[in-house]
Design a protein around this motif. Structure first.
Motif, mmCIF file in Angstrom:
data_model
loop_
_atom_site.group_PDB
_atom_site.id
_atom_site.type_symbol
_atom_site.label_atom_id
_atom_site.label_comp_id
_atom_site.label_asym_id
_atom_site.label_seq_id
_atom_site.Cartn_x
_atom_site.Cartn_y
_atom_site.Cartn_z
ATOM 1 N N ARG A 143 0.810 -1.217 0.000
ATOM 2 C CA ARG A 143 0.000 0.000 0.000
ATOM 3 C C ARG A 143 0.845 1.270 0.000
ATOM 4 O O ARG A 143 0.603 2.180 -0.799
ATOM 5 N N ARG A 144 1.870 1.358 0.861
ATOM 6 C CA ARG A 144 2.697 2.576 0.932
ATOM 7 C C ARG A 144 3.412 2.835 -0.385
ATOM 8 O O ARG A 144 3.501 3.975 -0.833
ATOM 9 N N SER A 145 3.929 1.785 -0.998
ATOM 10 C CA SER A 145 4.644 1.954 -2.270
ATOM 11 C C SER A 145 3.693 2.424 -3.366
ATOM 12 O O SER A 145 4.026 3.308 -4.157
ATOM 13 N N ARG A 146 2.500 1.827 -3.403
ATOM 14 C CA ARG A 146 1.516 2.208 -4.419
ATOM 15 C C ARG A 146 1.090 3.657 -4.225
ATOM 16 O O ARG A 146 1.049 4.447 -5.174
ATOM 17 N N VAL A 147 0.819 4.040 -2.988
ATOM 18 C CA VAL A 147 0.407 5.417 -2.701
ATOM 19 C C VAL A 147 1.520 6.393 -3.076
ATOM 20 O O VAL A 147 1.273 7.423 -3.702
ATOM 21 N N ALA A 148 2.745 6.057 -2.705
ATOM 22 C CA ALA A 148 3.881 6.929 -3.023
ATOM 23 C C ALA A 148 4.018 7.115 -4.534
ATOM 24 O O ALA A 148 4.199 8.239 -5.025
ATOM 25 N N LEU A 149 3.927 6.024 -5.281
ATOM 26 C CA LEU A 149 4.062 6.102 -6.737
ATOM 27 C C LEU A 149 2.906 6.893 -7.353
ATOM 28 O O LEU A 149 3.122 7.752 -8.216
ATOM 29 N N GLU A 150 1.690 6.617 -6.916
ATOM 30 C CA GLU A 150 0.535 7.329 -7.474
ATOM 31 C C GLU A 150 0.600 8.822 -7.166
ATOM 32 O O GLU A 150 0.292 9.649 -8.027
ATOM 33 N N MET A 151 1.003 9.161 -5.949
ATOM 34 C CA MET A 151 1.121 10.581 -5.610
ATOM 35 C C MET A 151 2.182 11.257 -6.474
ATOM 36 O O MET A 151 1.973 12.375 -6.966
ATOM 37 N N HIS A 152 3.304 10.562 -6.680
ATOM 38 C CA HIS A 152 4.410 11.158 -7.432
ATOM 39 C C HIS A 152 4.094 11.254 -8.922
ATOM 40 O O HIS A 152 4.265 12.319 -9.529
#
Length: 176
Positions: A127-136
């Protein structure tokens, strides 16, 4: 309009001019047209402030300015689309006969497959990796903003984005 209102609207315009230009350019797709739109929006803001002089000022002048830019840019884009639709080439070929500017069916099918692979790769991420990538990538957030949102260090946020990108590239068959 008083001198104070005039200088306030000018300061607002100068401060946000780049953002307004980028906003208009995203809609009209041409920098020179975007500049015309933004200049016209500023003139309309001044006229509106003159009309509201008895009320002291506009409630939300920046929001009003962005709304003016949006409306003017959409008008320009519609006008351009109409003009392009009426284009007649020298040999009598109408604009309707010009090939569409979109990919052929095979390219569309390949793109849909790539999109499905990308969605599957995103679903596999923590979840954290997906959120980080989507935000970026999709939200245009800076790494520092992502770190603050996730409650991690900037280095960790950067690593999450890089790792997520590498994972997606490998799932799409591209070198990380």
């Amino acid at each position: 309009m008083t001198l104070g209102q005039d200088s306030t609207s000018l300061a607002l315009f100068v401060t946000h001019r780049t953002a307004l230009l980028n906003y208009a350019n995203d809609i009209v797709g041409e920098r020179s047209l975007a500049e015309d739109v933004v200049q016209d929006a500023y003139l309309r803001l001044q006229r509106a402030e003159r009309r509201h002089a008895a009320d002291d000022t506009l409630d939300e002048p920046l929001a009003y300015l962005f709304r003016i830019v949006r409306n003017l840019a959409l008008d320009v884009r519609q006008r351009l689309n109409r003009e392009r639709g009426h284009l007649v080439l020298g040999n009598g070929q109408g604009a309707a006969e010009i090939p569409a500017d979109r990919p052929d069916p095979e390219s569309q099918a390949i793109d849909r497959d790539q999109l499905r692979l990308l969605q599957a790769a995103l679903d596999e991420l923590p979840r954290r990796s997906r959120v980080a990538l989507e935000m970026h990538r999709f939200g245009d957030y800076r790494i520092a903003d992502i770190a603050a949102h996730l409650g991690v260090s900037v280095g960790t946020a950067h690593a999450l984005v890089v790792d997520a990108l590498d994972h997606c590239k490998s799932r799409l068959g591209r070198r990380p």
